[in-house]
Every structure is written in C-alpha cells, then in structure tokens.
Design a protein around this motif. Structure first.
Motif, PDB file in Angstrom:
ATOM      1  N   UNK A  47       1.611  17.968  -3.841  1.00 53.02           N
ATOM      2  CA  UNK A  47       0.465  17.185  -3.408  1.00 53.02           C
ATOM      3  C   UNK A  47       0.823  16.443  -2.114  1.00 53.02           C
ATOM      4  N   UNK A  48      -0.165  15.712  -1.607  1.00 55.14           N
ATOM      5  CA  UNK A  48       0.118  14.832  -0.472  1.00 55.14           C
ATOM      6  C   UNK A  48       1.060  13.708  -0.867  1.00 55.14           C
ATOM      7  N   UNK A  49       1.091  13.384  -2.180  1.00 52.91           N
ATOM      8  CA  UNK A  49       1.954  12.321  -2.685  1.00 52.91           C
ATOM      9  C   UNK A  49       2.856  12.902  -3.779  1.00 52.91           C
ATOM     10  N   UNK A  50       3.964  13.535  -3.406  1.00 56.89           N
ATOM     11  CA  UNK A  50       4.874  14.104  -4.416  1.00 56.89           C
ATOM     12  C   UNK A  50       5.491  13.007  -5.283  1.00 56.89           C
ATOM     13  N   UNK A  69      -1.175  -2.381  -3.157  1.00 56.50           N
ATOM     14  CA  UNK A  69      -0.703  -1.012  -2.990  1.00 56.50           C
ATOM     15  C   UNK A  69      -0.761  -0.547  -1.533  1.00 56.50           C
ATOM     16  N   UNK A  70      -1.899  -0.768  -0.876  1.00 65.40           N
ATOM     17  CA  UNK A  70      -2.070  -0.262   0.482  1.00 65.40           C
ATOM     18  C   UNK A  70      -1.086  -0.902   1.454  1.00 65.40           C
ATOM     19  N   UNK A  71      -0.851  -2.205   1.338  1.00 69.11           N
ATOM     20  CA  UNK A  71       0.086  -2.866   2.233  1.00 69.11           C
ATOM     21  C   UNK A  71       1.523  -2.420   1.964  1.00 69.11           C
ATOM     22  N   UNK A  88       0.294  10.669   5.150  1.00 66.51           N
ATOM     23  CA  UNK A  88      -0.957  10.532   4.414  1.00 66.51           C
ATOM     24  C   UNK A  88      -1.427   9.083   4.430  1.00 66.51           C
ATOM     25  N   UNK A  89      -2.724   8.900   4.244  1.00 67.50           N
ATOM     26  CA  UNK A  89      -3.313   7.555   4.170  1.00 67.50           C
ATOM     27  C   UNK A  89      -4.068   7.437   2.852  1.00 67.50           C
ATOM     28  N   UNK A  90      -3.354   7.276   1.741  1.00 64.58           N
ATOM     29  CA  UNK A  90      -3.993   7.292   0.424  1.00 64.58           C
ATOM     30  C   UNK A  90      -4.774   6.013   0.144  1.00 64.58           C
ATOM     31  N   UNK A  91      -5.721   6.131  -0.740  1.00 65.45           N
ATOM     32  CA  UNK A  91      -6.469   4.965  -1.203  1.00 65.45           C
ATOM     33  C   UNK A  91      -5.651   4.218  -2.256  1.00 65.45           C
ATOM     34  N   UNK A  92      -6.097   3.019  -2.600  1.00 63.23           N
ATOM     35  CA  UNK A  92      -5.414   2.258  -3.639  1.00 63.23           C
ATOM     36  C   UNK A  92      -5.461   2.996  -4.974  1.00 63.23           C
ATOM     37  N   UNK A  97      -2.729   6.139  -9.233  1.00 60.03           N
ATOM     38  CA  UNK A  97      -2.513   7.375  -9.983  1.00 60.03           C
ATOM     39  C   UNK A  97      -1.094   7.908  -9.774  1.00 60.03           C
ATOM     40  N   UNK A  98      -0.573   7.757  -8.550  1.00 57.42           N
ATOM     41  CA  UNK A  98       0.809   8.182  -8.273  1.00 57.42           C
ATOM     42  C   UNK A  98       1.783   7.391  -9.132  1.00 57.42           C
TER      43      UNK A  98
END
Length: 245
Positions: A47-50, A69-71, A88-92, A97-98
């Motif tokens: 995924x984008x977030x392994x 989370x975002x910061x 990647x620029x994931x959402x909170x 989920x990660x």
C-alpha cells in the motif's frame, strides 16, 4: 554564515517515510522487517502506507505525543519533502487505520529485542560488587482516552476523571538504559508492578527503589520471593523538604 549539510539514507518507494532520523540507527529497517515477519504482521499487499512505515509512525507518535496524527506524519516526512522526495499525504483516518493494522504484537516484540543493559563490566557507576545496580520507579499520572474498552480495563477514576495508567520501569544506573517496563490499572499499585519488573533480572541485580515502593497490607510479597543469594534490594528514602525556619 556557515551552512551545514547532512546526508541520510532512506528506503525507496512507499517505504521512504519509514525512518525516524538518527534513531533509525538503533531501530534499523532489517530489524523492523524481521519483527514484522516474526509476528506475522507484514502487509499482504503493498500500500501507500506499508506496515514497516506504520511501526516508525508509532515510534514518532511517542516522540511527539502532544500533536495529532497529521502533524506527526509531517514531522516524520519533513526531511524527505525538503529533499524533493515524493511522499504520501494520508488523512488522519488513514493513519488511524495504519496504526490499527500494525497492532501491539510487533511493538511489544521490538521492545523485547531492544531493551536491556548497555554498560560494560568496566563502566563506572553501574555495579556494586558482583551485582549490576538498577533503579525502578513508577508513574500513575498518565491519562487515557475515555473509551469503553479503557473504562472496562483500567476503570473510571474518582470524580469522573479520565482512566489512568500505572507505568513501572526498571533502569540501569549510570547509562539510564531501559531494561524493563510494565503497565496496567492504577489499582494494582507500584509494588505489584515492581515485582513484575524484577522477575527477569532477579539473579544479577542490586535493586534500588523509593519509599513509594514499600508494600501495603494488600500488596504482594516484597521483595519478590527469590533466594537471598540471587539479588540484593536497597530502599532509598525519597528526599523530604526541609521545614520552614
């Protein structure tokens, strides 16, 4: 004005954000991959977030507990963005989920691998005769989210406060290396957690504690029931303020 440049190595592709600066030398990629494989937590598809990135994200959350989370993600990837690496620029929600996908097992196993004394036999201030000197102390002021699961396990606090966690650590004197830690509900008390911390190192250590570690009538036996030839226990009185005048 002097410009100081710094070179660092990162993984390729989606694994790029998976590092924590200089601390990556202590927690290298190979170690995290081995822990994930041992605990069967490797992602089934890339995924984008392994999952490896998730482990380093959790470590970064511990370094920056006061932000969301975002910061935390921005701090984790700031050097990459400054170097022109696409990340990647994931959402909170994606980061939440990660965190859930990683779970507790890899982090617990990583702690078990890294924890331990660092001093050599010749290091000053770390031994008393044949014993390694260690110190334990606890903290009971860690607040937790007021979720149903936390309330069920840790229990509500008096006056309707947030649930609280009791943390007990065992530290090597001289190096301050963490060699043990346990946590749980505050109702169990420091003495019970101190005994749990001492179990692994009981044969080789001289234990130092504070007055707060003295047992109460409801506490388990203290010191822990081990032969006296295995360890020596020292109780250090916590300093008291001098009376006025």
């Amino acid at each position: 004005m002097t410009t100081v440049s710094h070179q660092f190595m990162v993984a390729a592709g989606q694994f790029g954000p998976g590092h924590v600066g200089e601390l990556t030398q202590v927690v290298p990629f190979d170690l995290v991959d081995a822990v994930l494989k041992e605990t069967r937590c490797v992602q089934r598809r890339l995924r984008d977030l392994p999952t490896r990135v998730g482990v380093y994200f959790l470590l970064a959350m511990c370094l920056f507990p006061e932000v969301g989370y975002r910061l935390v993600w921005q701090k984790l990837t700031a050097a990459l963005a400054g170097a022109g690496v696409e990340v990647a620029s994931p959402t909170a929600k994606a980061l939440r989920d990660l965190r859930r996908r990683v779970g507790a097992a890899p982090v617990r196993r990583l702690f078990e691998v890294l924890v331990g004394p660092l001093a050599r036999p010749t290091t000053p201030g770390v031994r008393f005769g044949p014993f390694r000197t260690v110190f334990f102390d606890g903290c009971s002021s860690i607040t937790l989210p007021e979720s149903d699961r936390n309330l069920d396990y840790f229990g509500p606090q008096s006056r309707g406060g947030y649930p609280m966690l009791e943390l007990m650590t065992l530290v090597e004197t001289g190096t301050r290396a963490l060699i043990g830690a346990v946590f749980g509900p505050t109702s169990d008390g420091e003495t019970a957690y101190a005994a749990a911390c001492c179990t692994t190192w009981a044969r080789t250590c001289w234990y130092c504690g504070t007055r707060g570690s003295t047992p109460t009538p409801s506490s388990p036996p203290w010191p822990p029931p081990v032969p006296s030839s295995w360890a020596v226990y020292a109780l250090i009185a916590a300093p008291r303020p001098c009376p006025a005048g």
